[in-house]
Write a protein that holds these residues in place. Sequence first.
Motif, PDB file in Angstrom:
ATOM      1  N   PHE A   1      -5.646  12.704  -1.680  1.00 43.22           N
ATOM      2  CA  PHE A   1      -6.977  12.537  -1.098  1.00 43.22           C
ATOM      3  C   PHE A   1      -7.482  11.119  -1.331  1.00 43.22           C
ATOM      4  CE2 PHE A   1     -11.542  12.594  -2.183  1.00 43.22           C
ATOM      5  CZ  PHE A   1     -12.015  12.720  -0.892  1.00 43.22           C
ATOM      6  N   ALA A   2      -7.272  10.612  -2.578  1.00 50.09           N
ATOM      7  CA  ALA A   2      -7.724   9.253  -2.881  1.00 50.09           C
ATOM      8  C   ALA A   2      -7.027   8.250  -1.970  1.00 50.09           C
ATOM      9  CB  ALA A   2      -7.449   8.930  -4.344  1.00 50.09           C
ATOM     10  N   LEU A   3      -5.700   8.420  -1.802  1.00 58.92           N
ATOM     11  CA  LEU A   3      -4.969   7.487  -0.944  1.00 58.92           C
ATOM     12  C   LEU A   3      -5.410   7.610   0.511  1.00 58.92           C
ATOM     13  CD1 LEU A   3      -1.349   7.559  -2.310  1.00 58.92           C
ATOM     14  CD2 LEU A   3      -3.030   5.739  -2.440  1.00 58.92           C
ATOM     15  N   ALA A   4      -5.692   8.861   0.939  1.00 60.76           N
ATOM     16  CA  ALA A   4      -6.041   9.064   2.341  1.00 60.76           C
ATOM     17  C   ALA A   4      -7.371   8.425   2.683  1.00 60.76           C
ATOM     18  CB  ALA A   4      -6.080  10.557   2.661  1.00 60.76           C
ATOM     19  N   THR A   5      -8.333   8.421   1.723  1.00 63.48           N
ATOM     20  CA  THR A   5      -9.597   7.742   2.030  1.00 63.48           C
ATOM     21  C   THR A   5      -9.361   6.262   2.289  1.00 63.48           C
ATOM     22  OG1 THR A   5      -9.939   7.481  -0.321  1.00 63.48           O
ATOM     23  CG2 THR A   5     -11.103   9.285   0.733  1.00 63.48           C
ATOM     24  N   LEU A   6      -8.507   5.667   1.456  1.00 58.87           N
ATOM     25  CA  LEU A   6      -8.204   4.241   1.641  1.00 58.87           C
ATOM     26  C   LEU A   6      -7.501   4.019   2.981  1.00 58.87           C
ATOM     27  CD1 LEU A   6      -8.104   1.414   0.413  1.00 58.87           C
ATOM     28  CD2 LEU A   6      -5.828   1.961  -0.373  1.00 58.87           C
ATOM     29  N   LEU A   7      -6.505   4.888   3.254  1.00 58.01           N
ATOM     30  CA  LEU A   7      -5.729   4.761   4.483  1.00 58.01           C
ATOM     31  C   LEU A   7      -6.640   4.877   5.691  1.00 58.01           C
ATOM     32  CD1 LEU A   7      -2.739   4.593   5.297  1.00 58.01           C
ATOM     33  CD2 LEU A   7      -2.781   7.049   5.549  1.00 58.01           C
ATOM     34  N   GLU A   8      -7.583   5.855   5.623  1.00 57.71           N
ATOM     35  CA  GLU A   8      -8.481   6.075   6.742  1.00 57.71           C
ATOM     36  C   GLU A   8      -9.338   4.838   6.990  1.00 57.71           C
ATOM     37  OE1 GLU A   8     -10.504   9.715   6.627  1.00 57.71           O
ATOM     38  OE2 GLU A   8     -11.416   9.348   8.574  1.00 57.71           O
ATOM     39  N   ARG A   9      -9.880   4.258   5.905  1.00 56.04           N
ATOM     40  CA  ARG A   9     -10.753   3.107   6.098  1.00 56.04           C
ATOM     41  C   ARG A   9      -9.955   1.903   6.588  1.00 56.04           C
ATOM     42  NH1 ARG A   9     -14.422   2.903   0.832  1.00 56.04           N
ATOM     43  NH2 ARG A   9     -15.211   1.051   1.857  1.00 56.04           N
ATOM     44  N   LYS A  10      -8.737   1.753   6.077  1.00 56.78           N
ATOM     45  CA  LYS A  10      -7.896   0.645   6.527  1.00 56.78           C
ATOM     46  C   LYS A  10      -7.569   0.788   8.006  1.00 56.78           C
ATOM     47  CE  LYS A  10      -6.434  -2.248   3.248  1.00 56.78           C
ATOM     48  NZ  LYS A  10      -6.610  -3.683   3.405  1.00 56.78           N
ATOM     49  N   MET A  11      -7.168   2.025   8.386  1.00 59.45           N
ATOM     50  CA  MET A  11      -6.728   2.220   9.772  1.00 59.45           C
ATOM     51  C   MET A  11      -7.896   2.089  10.737  1.00 59.45           C
ATOM     52  SD  MET A  11      -3.912   5.099  10.431  1.00 59.45           S
ATOM     53  CE  MET A  11      -3.939   5.154  12.196  1.00 59.45           C
ATOM     54  N   LEU A  12      -9.057   2.662  10.339  1.00 59.20           N
ATOM     55  CA  LEU A  12     -10.230   2.530  11.203  1.00 59.20           C
ATOM     56  C   LEU A  12     -10.605   1.063  11.338  1.00 59.20           C
ATOM     57  CD1 LEU A  12     -12.562   5.476  10.247  1.00 59.20           C
ATOM     58  CD2 LEU A  12     -11.295   5.123  12.329  1.00 59.20           C
TER      59      LEU A  12
ATOM     60  N   ARG B   1      -8.524  -1.465  11.261  1.00 49.98           N
ATOM     61  CA  ARG B   1      -7.567  -2.073  12.203  1.00 49.98           C
ATOM     62  C   ARG B   1      -7.939  -1.739  13.625  1.00 49.98           C
ATOM     63  NH1 ARG B   1      -5.270  -6.427  11.035  1.00 49.98           N
ATOM     64  NH2 ARG B   1      -4.940  -6.444   8.804  1.00 49.98           N
ATOM     65  N   ILE B   2      -8.304  -0.442  13.865  1.00 46.94           N
ATOM     66  CA  ILE B   2      -8.646  -0.028  15.226  1.00 46.94           C
ATOM     67  C   ILE B   2      -9.874  -0.796  15.706  1.00 46.94           C
ATOM     68  CG2 ILE B   2      -9.492   1.929  16.582  1.00 46.94           C
ATOM     69  CD1 ILE B   2      -7.666   3.693  14.928  1.00 46.94           C
ATOM     70  N   GLN B   3     -10.822  -1.056  14.781  1.00 42.85           N
ATOM     71  CA  GLN B   3     -12.051  -1.744  15.167  1.00 42.85           C
ATOM     72  C   GLN B   3     -11.943  -3.256  14.984  1.00 42.85           C
ATOM     73  OE1 GLN B   3     -14.583   0.374  12.605  1.00 42.85           O
ATOM     74  NE2 GLN B   3     -14.449   2.259  13.803  1.00 42.85           N
ATOM     75  N   ASN B   4     -10.725  -3.753  14.833  1.00 48.59           N
ATOM     76  CA  ASN B   4     -10.485  -5.189  14.783  1.00 48.59           C
ATOM     77  C   ASN B   4     -11.162  -5.867  13.590  1.00 48.59           C
ATOM     78  OD1 ASN B   4      -9.204  -7.367  15.658  1.00 48.59           O
ATOM     79  ND2 ASN B   4     -10.485  -7.752  17.456  1.00 48.59           N
ATOM     80  N   ARG B   5     -11.054  -5.223  12.424  1.00 46.91           N
ATOM     81  CA  ARG B   5     -11.538  -5.859  11.195  1.00 46.91           C
ATOM     82  C   ARG B   5     -10.553  -5.490  10.089  1.00 46.91           C
ATOM     83  NH1 ARG B   5     -14.350  -1.681   8.507  1.00 46.91           N
ATOM     84  NH2 ARG B   5     -14.676   0.072   9.892  1.00 46.91           N
ATOM     85  N   TYR B   6     -10.792  -5.986   8.876  1.00 44.30           N
ATOM     86  CA  TYR B   6      -9.791  -5.802   7.830  1.00 44.30           C
ATOM     87  C   TYR B   6      -9.888  -4.474   7.112  1.00 44.30           C
ATOM     88  CZ  TYR B   6      -8.349 -10.608   8.172  1.00 44.30           C
ATOM     89  OH  TYR B   6      -7.847 -11.797   8.627  1.00 44.30           O
ATOM     90  N   GLY B   7     -11.089  -3.949   6.921  1.00 43.84           N
ATOM     91  CA  GLY B   7     -11.231  -2.783   6.061  1.00 43.84           C
ATOM     92  C   GLY B   7     -11.323  -3.239   4.618  1.00 43.84           C
ATOM     93  N   PRO B   8     -11.374  -2.306   3.667  1.00 36.46           N
ATOM     94  CA  PRO B   8     -11.551  -2.698   2.270  1.00 36.46           C
ATOM     95  C   PRO B   8     -10.374  -3.546   1.776  1.00 36.46           C
ATOM     96  CG  PRO B   8     -11.036  -0.378   2.438  1.00 36.46           C
ATOM     97  CD  PRO B   8     -11.289  -0.849   3.810  1.00 36.46           C
ATOM     98  N   ASN B   9     -10.666  -4.740   1.265  1.00 35.71           N
ATOM     99  CA  ASN B   9      -9.576  -5.587   0.758  1.00 35.71           C
ATOM    100  C   ASN B   9      -9.993  -6.363  -0.484  1.00 35.71           C
ATOM    101  OD1 ASN B   9     -11.330  -7.322   1.884  1.00 35.71           O
ATOM    102  ND2 ASN B   9      -9.845  -8.415   3.133  1.00 35.71           N
ATOM    103  N   ARG B  10     -11.063  -5.943  -1.177  1.00 33.36           N
ATOM    104  CA  ARG B  10     -11.573  -6.725  -2.283  1.00 33.36           C
ATOM    105  C   ARG B  10     -11.057  -6.224  -3.634  1.00 33.36           C
ATOM    106  NH1 ARG B  10     -13.593 -11.548  -0.707  1.00 33.36           N
ATOM    107  NH2 ARG B  10     -12.983 -11.175   1.434  1.00 33.36           N
ATOM    108  N   VAL B  11     -10.981  -4.892  -3.804  1.00 36.17           N
ATOM    109  CA  VAL B  11     -10.646  -4.337  -5.115  1.00 36.17           C
ATOM    110  C   VAL B  11      -9.137  -4.177  -5.213  1.00 36.17           C
ATOM    111  CG1 VAL B  11     -11.274  -2.580  -6.776  1.00 36.17           C
ATOM    112  CG2 VAL B  11     -12.751  -3.021  -4.840  1.00 36.17           C
ATOM    113  N   GLY B  12      -8.518  -4.886  -6.137  1.00 42.13           N
ATOM    114  CA  GLY B  12      -7.090  -4.736  -6.334  1.00 42.13           C
ATOM    115  C   GLY B  12      -6.303  -5.420  -5.244  1.00 42.13           C
ATOM    116  N   PRO B  13      -4.975  -5.382  -5.325  1.00 40.68           N
ATOM    117  CA  PRO B  13      -4.149  -6.035  -4.308  1.00 40.68           C
ATOM    118  C   PRO B  13      -4.280  -5.323  -2.965  1.00 40.68           C
ATOM    119  CG  PRO B  13      -2.807  -4.796  -5.849  1.00 40.68           C
ATOM    120  CD  PRO B  13      -4.189  -4.774  -6.396  1.00 40.68           C
TER     121      PRO B  13
END
Lengths: 103, 181, 392
Positions: free
Chosen positions: C43-54, C56-68
């Motif tokens: 579930f934790a990974l899927a929240t990250l994946l969802e925000r990253k993928m959304l 990408r779809i909306q032409n932005r980076y998504g969360p990229n500040r915390v950790g690598p």
Amino acid sequence: MDSLTPYLLLSAGLFCTGLMGVLLRRNIIIMLAGVELMLNAANINFVAFWRFHPSSEEVSGLAMVVFAIAIAAAEAAVGLALAISIYRHYRSTNPENMGDLKG
Amino acid sequence: MSLFFIITALITMASAIAAMTLRNLVHCVLCLTVTFAGIALVFLQLGAEFIGFSQILVYIGAVSILMLFALLMTRGGTELTLKRWDPVHWITGTLIGIAGFGVMSFAIFNSSLRQSKIPEAKADSLHALGNSLLSQYVLPLEVMALLLTVALIGAALIALPEKNVFRKNASFSKNQESGNK
Amino acid sequence: MWFEELLIAIKHYLVLQMPGSLQPVGSAFLSCLPIMTSFGGLFALATLLERKMLGRIQNRYGPNRVGPGGLLQPVADGIKMLTKEDIVPKNADHLIHFLAPLGLLVSAMLGLSVIPFGHRLIALDIETGILFFFAVGAASELAIFMAGWGSRNKYALLGALRAIAQMISYEIPLILSALSVLMVVGSLSLSDVVQAQSGGIHTWHIFTPWGFLGCILFLISTLAEINRSPFDIPEAESELIAGHMTEYSGFKYALFFMAEGVAMFAMCALTATLFLGGYHAPFPILSFIPGPVWLFGKLTSLVLLFIWIRGTMPRLRADQLMEFAWKFMLPMSVVNLIAAGIWVALDGGVAAWISSGLLNFVAYFGWSRILSQASRFSPRTYRYAEEAGVSE
């Protein structure tokens, strides 16, 4: 549990609780809930008798419960629809206020 | 096993009594849900898996939700219906309930059914039930299907808003308003 | 096979280390522990994946500040949720308000217990597995009602009623389309359903006419059942208040979110089990890869599909949603059931393929044509509260 008595007693207790609910409450929806409780109490008896029947091929107790559950669901749907329609008319769910013969 | 049954039975009875006596009607229905779940547990203890899970599916998933909807639609959720506390009414009702329970337990303790012994675990009740529903009980099954369809349509028809009445009233009041102006 | 046997051997070893009276409890605990931990982590990974993928779809980076690359974002989210103040409205029904998120999470987690994750890897192998799954799923409707009613907030109650109406409407096509599989397999047990698809990709149920339509209907109903976009009007963040979760904050809100995520995984796992071969490899040559890997792979690709749909589709209106459920989904699932019946009666083979496929094809195109003819942009009708007699 290898005695039938506790199941029958539980069933009798639930049945009487449902009966009390129907007699005491003044709201058709809760009265309907009491009727559902009585039906369920009867279902416990059906299943208990099925379990204590010596033959392993005999499943009429279970079949009766299937029918009882379906009929109880139909009854709940129609009864609650009636309750809503009565409420629209009389602005009340108290059965004492529904004395008129003419709508 | 026996202790488990006693706990289940106590919870079931307590929540049933609470469902029939509590003042807040939504609490009543939620307690009734606990009762239904307890009854399903009793079914499971008796080895009727199919019936137990159907009980949960139908009663907790549908019937109690239906009751809650009906309560909210009739404004029962906030209204306290036991405002008029009528002791005579309550005492007679409780007495009738206790008397009924007394008669039933008398009958239970005097019946020959008490001697019946539990047979070995029933094998494959699910397949036996399915086969008997489609062979021995096929006519009741069809009637039940018809009944459910009729109930579905009937419930939808009964609960339909009385369209013509509303429209007439609405147009009437609108005309009146415009006339007054 | 070897991986499953290894896990079972480890579990037996651990159970044997316990004192005798604790063994049944310990065995149950050891069956639950991997499910709860792995799905919590997923579930934790899927929240990250969802925000990253959304993103990408909306032409932005998504969360990229915390950790690598934003990998530690779920941890940060979790800490934020846990340290927030837990606010309960003054007039709320405290017990019910407290029990609602727990009930929702428990009902979502319980569904996972009947999913076979590998050969003999199933927490609760009962004869009526799928009935159990739907029964505990039905309890979540009650939890949503408790959340809405317990918070004593009009918007929460309205959102809860909307969510329940939607879930009940879509539960019928959901169960009917699952029923087609059970009819063909002839068993309610999920391990039997998986066993029927063990012969490789051509035995998977999705590659039959009834299974194809059933799978699509099942996936659409799943979307509605777990309140995901495009059926997410109960909690549409941008348009309505958060529905039944309006009065929740802090950890309880996180529990709601987690329940939703776990319910999504459970439904995806059930879809994979019913239609996509469960834990079996598509080709028998690949069966050296352990079963859980296959199941989690199928599950994750379904989750990715859901995220893709969320990024692509606009939200439906409430009346469109209900119309779609009752006018399209329900008739189609009944037709699909008939097609599965034809398949059973003809016992598979070419004749069954042609007849049940033709039935589904004709029904789908005919019915959607009739529906689209009927619903040509009719003028919008408004019904005012006063007119319906509610204002008094």
